[in-house]
Enzyme design. Structure first.
Site, PDB file in Angstrom:
ATOM      1  N   LYS A 155      29.919  -9.457 -39.273  1.00 44.39           N
ATOM      2  CA  LYS A 155      30.196  -9.886 -40.718  1.00 44.39           C
ATOM      3  C   LYS A 155      31.352  -9.276 -41.469  1.00 44.39           C
ATOM      4  CE  LYS A 155      25.357 -11.575 -41.173  1.00 44.39           C
ATOM      5  NZ  LYS A 155      24.176 -11.284 -41.884  1.00 44.39           N
ATOM      6  N   ASP A 191      38.872 -19.848 -50.600  1.00 39.83           N
ATOM      7  CA  ASP A 191      38.435 -19.619 -49.252  1.00 39.83           C
ATOM      8  C   ASP A 191      39.512 -19.569 -48.268  1.00 39.83           C
ATOM      9  OD1 ASP A 191      36.435 -20.033 -47.063  1.00 39.83           O
ATOM     10  OD2 ASP A 191      37.292 -21.845 -46.778  1.00 39.83           O
TER      11      ASP A 191
END
Length: 131
Positions: A111, A65
């Protein structure tokens, strides 16, 4: 307790909450903004143990992440993770040197779509895939 950043831009991706080098998250990230790619060398320490002798999957998720997020920051500015999908393919023994390879595939409006791989340093073992 962690102190608040001195200035709004003065932040760190991982706080060192463990005394002693090599006991937790040990990594170095290398960003290539022109290629929209980030490489991270990562060596999990003994405090990241899940199953005896193996790195906890949550620690793998955290470094993935962080790598994908840092790459997204370079490509798109302020970002947060909306979805993280990881396929764990092979266990990671503690102390193994890994290469996390992250790259931005495309942008759609706000996005950013990224993918990444976690491989052994020699490239022979694929430990995880992520999007």
């Amino acid at each position: 307790p962690a102190e608040a950043p001195a200035t709004p831009g003065d932040t760190r991706l991982f706080l060192r909450a463990i005394d002693g080098a090599g006991a937790g998250f040990e990594y170095a990230m290398f960003l290539n903004t022109a290629q929209r790619r980030l490489l991270c060398l990562f060596q999990p320490g003994p405090y990241l143990e899940g199953h005896p002798g193996l790195t906890h999957g949550g620690a793998i998720a955290a470094i993935v992440d962080s790598a994908l997020g840092t790459c997204a920051l370079a490509v798109a500015g302020k970002v947060v993770t909306a979805n993280l999908s990881i396929d764990y393919l092979a266990p990671v023994p503690l102390g193994t040197v890994l290469l996390v390879d992250a790259h931005a595939e495309r942008l759609e409006g706000r996005k950013v779509f990224l993918s990444g791989h976690v491989r052994s340093a020699d490239g022979d073992t694929l430990h995880a895939r992520a999007t």
